[in-house]
Scaffold this motif. Structure first.
Motif, PDB file in Angstrom:
ATOM      1  N   TYR A 139      45.786  40.255  60.850  1.00 54.35           N
ATOM      2  CA  TYR A 139      46.366  41.028  59.592  1.00 54.35           C
ATOM      3  C   TYR A 139      46.890  42.322  59.532  1.00 54.35           C
ATOM      4  O   TYR A 139      47.640  42.654  58.467  1.00 54.35           O
ATOM      5  CB  TYR A 139      45.273  40.682  58.606  1.00 54.35           C
ATOM      6  N   LYS A 140      46.405  43.122  60.390  1.00 56.93           N
ATOM      7  CA  LYS A 140      46.987  44.500  60.708  1.00 56.93           C
ATOM      8  C   LYS A 140      48.511  44.579  60.628  1.00 56.93           C
ATOM      9  O   LYS A 140      49.266  44.017  61.572  1.00 56.93           O
ATOM     10  CB  LYS A 140      46.432  45.290  61.643  1.00 56.93           C
ATOM     11  N   PHE A 181      41.266  31.602  57.711  1.00 56.59           N
ATOM     12  CA  PHE A 181      41.436  33.237  57.685  1.00 56.59           C
ATOM     13  C   PHE A 181      42.783  33.297  58.430  1.00 56.59           C
ATOM     14  O   PHE A 181      42.529  34.336  59.512  1.00 56.59           O
ATOM     15  CB  PHE A 181      40.452  34.019  58.047  1.00 56.59           C
ATOM     16  N   LYS A 182      44.044  32.445  58.499  1.00 55.65           N
ATOM     17  CA  LYS A 182      45.106  32.739  59.258  1.00 55.65           C
ATOM     18  C   LYS A 182      46.053  32.737  58.162  1.00 55.65           C
ATOM     19  O   LYS A 182      46.145  32.028  56.977  1.00 55.65           O
ATOM     20  CB  LYS A 182      45.279  31.558  60.035  1.00 55.65           C
ATOM     21  N   HIS A 201      51.796  26.968  55.738  1.00 58.14           N
ATOM     22  CA  HIS A 201      51.508  25.659  55.472  1.00 58.14           C
ATOM     23  C   HIS A 201      50.043  25.546  56.179  1.00 58.14           C
ATOM     24  O   HIS A 201      49.765  24.785  56.897  1.00 58.14           O
ATOM     25  CB  HIS A 201      52.423  24.514  55.968  1.00 58.14           C
ATOM     26  N   LYS A 202      49.152  25.829  55.176  1.00 51.09           N
ATOM     27  CA  LYS A 202      47.667  25.882  55.623  1.00 51.09           C
ATOM     28  C   LYS A 202      46.913  24.798  55.116  1.00 51.09           C
ATOM     29  O   LYS A 202      46.976  24.506  53.744  1.00 51.09           O
ATOM     30  CB  LYS A 202      46.953  27.144  55.056  1.00 51.09           C
ATOM     31  N   GLN A 203      46.272  23.855  55.956  1.00 50.97           N
ATOM     32  CA  GLN A 203      45.566  22.864  55.612  1.00 50.97           C
ATOM     33  C   GLN A 203      44.096  23.194  55.190  1.00 50.97           C
ATOM     34  O   GLN A 203      43.777  22.418  54.083  1.00 50.97           O
ATOM     35  CB  GLN A 203      45.183  22.072  56.618  1.00 50.97           C
ATOM     36  N   ILE A 204      43.413  24.086  55.519  1.00 52.50           N
ATOM     37  CA  ILE A 204      42.076  24.502  54.977  1.00 52.50           C
ATOM     38  C   ILE A 204      41.961  25.851  54.858  1.00 52.50           C
ATOM     39  O   ILE A 204      42.362  26.956  55.452  1.00 52.50           O
ATOM     40  CB  ILE A 204      40.966  24.246  56.284  1.00 52.50           C
ATOM     41  N   ASP A 205      41.104  26.078  53.592  1.00 56.50           N
ATOM     42  CA  ASP A 205      40.994  27.353  53.055  1.00 56.50           C
ATOM     43  C   ASP A 205      39.527  27.299  52.692  1.00 56.50           C
ATOM     44  O   ASP A 205      38.645  26.284  52.585  1.00 56.50           O
ATOM     45  CB  ASP A 205      41.766  27.596  51.741  1.00 56.50           C
TER      46      ASP A 205
END
Length: 491
Positions: free
Chosen positions: A66-67, A399-400, A404-408
């Protein structure tokens, strides 16, 4: 205490300045050179600062991901280069460098064009067949998200009723104002002479058809297009094949279908989709919410058996007031009753994750809320584990910054259904609700999902993948590796 507060405020201001600089450079590149800058699939053009600030807020736990200060440095170099690709994913570009590797002008140029050559520069025409809840969300995203517009172009919408000025006004109003998802962040105008809506500068033709085989899309200059059927009416191969007429080469259905491949993007799309596959189903919202979670658990611990209980918002196929219905309980007033009903999610998951074929069951309850659903997963694991270990496992996916994120994974103590409305993740694990048996083998997970917006984002992720020129892309492709981050679920 005062020093800590001062340090916190200073850090916030510094991060805000970095984000402002990134946004200004991105908009300048877009305005002056028509270069679209992305961050792991997220468009940086016209984005509010809260998107970048969200990534900055995670920098302490995941600095390598994230930086953003290195992104600002990269963009300043890009501004000085005479030639640039039309689309640059700065997140992928940054991650192509090792943590201790210096970013020079020469190394930046070579990596930039390597990633560009692995990208498909061509756009794909898209037709929406139907304009209901999912169809309108997809239309909103296709016409506002610059990252999607670089790959997918919405050309037409097919509806059953005659298209005229009155119907266009009604369609425009439904698109502009939504009781759940709020006002549309864009401009809509009506072009009566061509039966079109101009949505954020995108001309979208509205076409009347009672049946799929009544339209010749080539007459509307639509060719080699992807058709997204969001009506929920056509549920078998024979009926869906009728879509494959002039101008349509692929069909994606936003509902489970028994006799064509059901695909959960990020879980089985690599093994399920073949280059010549023309008919595909995006399965159901529930299947998309739970399949990635179950795949992770199966890979890590092995699943002996599982039961899924879905607490689902009411849908359009239920009655608002008590009346006749082919399924008796669904005939009772949807906004007043909890309604026990069947779900095909268990059977669908078993097809997507074949190892679960004989050891998964599922049921559903419709509840009196218009959107926002919950899947309760009770899973008996082969290996012993603990709640911290389970959460740590899911953090690697949650935490990516993938689009298109499958899992949070959310640790909010007072999380309720309305809090997840508009969350683009397909399934959101409620960490505070997780429980496990004393022997460490029976795990209970609560997985929230926006059954409209979250599912629509998953459909768009799959559509974006289908739009690529070659269906089987080398695993070495850094673009593919980031775009389908959850492919690691299968290994």
């Amino acid at each position: 205490m005062k020093n800590m507060l001062t340090d916190c405020l200073n850090q916030f201001e510094k991060q805000r300045e970095e984000c402002l600089s990134i946004r200004l450079i991105a908009n300048s590149l877009w305005k002056d050179r028509k270069v679209l800058c992305l961050y792991h699939g997220h468009s940086l053009v016209d984005e509010k600062l809260n998107l970048l600030m969200h990534f900055q807020s995670q920098s302490i736990a995941y600095p390598s991901v994230y930086k953003l200060h290195s992104i600002e440095s990269i963009m300043k170099v890009l501004m000085c280069l005479p030639e640039l690709p039309a689309v640059i994913d700065l997140g992928l570009l940054k991650d192509s460098f090792l943590l201790d590797q210096p970013i020079t002008k020469e190394s930046l140029i070579s990596k930039l064009w390597l990633i560009h050559l692995q990208h498909n520069p061509n756009t794909k025409d898209v037709v929406l067949y139907g304009f209901g809840r999912i169809g309108r969300i997809i239309a909103r995203e296709l016409c506002t998200d610059a990252a999607l517009k670089a790959q997918l172009v919405l050309r037409a919408v097919v509806v059953r009723e005659p298209v005229n000025l009155v119907s266009l006004k009604r369609r425009a109003s439904l698109l502009a104002k939504d009781s759940i998802h709020g006002a549309f962040n864009g401009r809509i105008s009506i072009e009566e002479s061509s039966n079109s809506l101009i949505i954020n500068g995108v001309p979208v033709q509205f076409i009347t058809a009672e049946q799929p085989d009544e339209v010749n899309y080539i007459e509307f200059n639509i060719n080699n297009a992807l058709l997204i059927d969001n009506t929920g009416v056509y549920r078998d191969r024979k009926a869906l094949t009728n879509h494959l007429i002039g101008g349509i080469t692929k069909v994606l259905v936003t509902a489970p279908v028994k006799d064509i491949p059901n695909v959960v993007f990020g879980v089985n799309h690599k093994t399920c989709i073949k280059p010549d596959q023309q008919l595909l189903s995006a399965a159901s919202c529930t299947t998309n919410a739970i399949a990635p979670v179950l795949q992770v658990l199966e890979n890590q611990y092995g699943i002996i058996k599982a039961h899924i209980e879905t607490i689902h918002a009411y849908t359009n196929d239920q009655n608002l007031v008590d009346n006749m219905h082919e399924k008796d309980r669904r005939g009772r007033a949807a906004a007043l009753n909890m309604v026990i009903t069947e779900t095909g999610a268990g059977e669908a998951v078993a097809k997507i994750i074949p190892k679960l074929k004989y050891n998964i069951t599922a049921n559903a309850i419709r509840v009196p809320i218009p959107n926002g659903s919950l899947a309760i997963l009770v899973v008996e694991l082969n290996k012993k584990t603990s709640i911290p270990d389970v959460h740590q496992l899911f953090m690697t996916f949650a935490f990516k910054p993938t689009k298109h994120k499958q899992i949070d994974l959310i640790f909010d103590e007072d999380l309720v259904s309305s809090d997840i409305l508009g969350n683009p993740s397909t399934g959101i694990i409620d960490a505070h609700a997780t429980s496990i048996s004393a022997d460490g083998h029976t795990l209970t997970l609560y997985v929230w999902y926006d059954n409209e917006f979250g599912y629509a984002m998953q459909v768009l992720g799959l559509a974006n993948y289908l739009a690529k020129e070659h269906m089987e892309i080398s695993h070495a492709s850094q673009v593919e590796a980031e775009e389908v981050e959850l492919v690691v679920l299968n290994g």
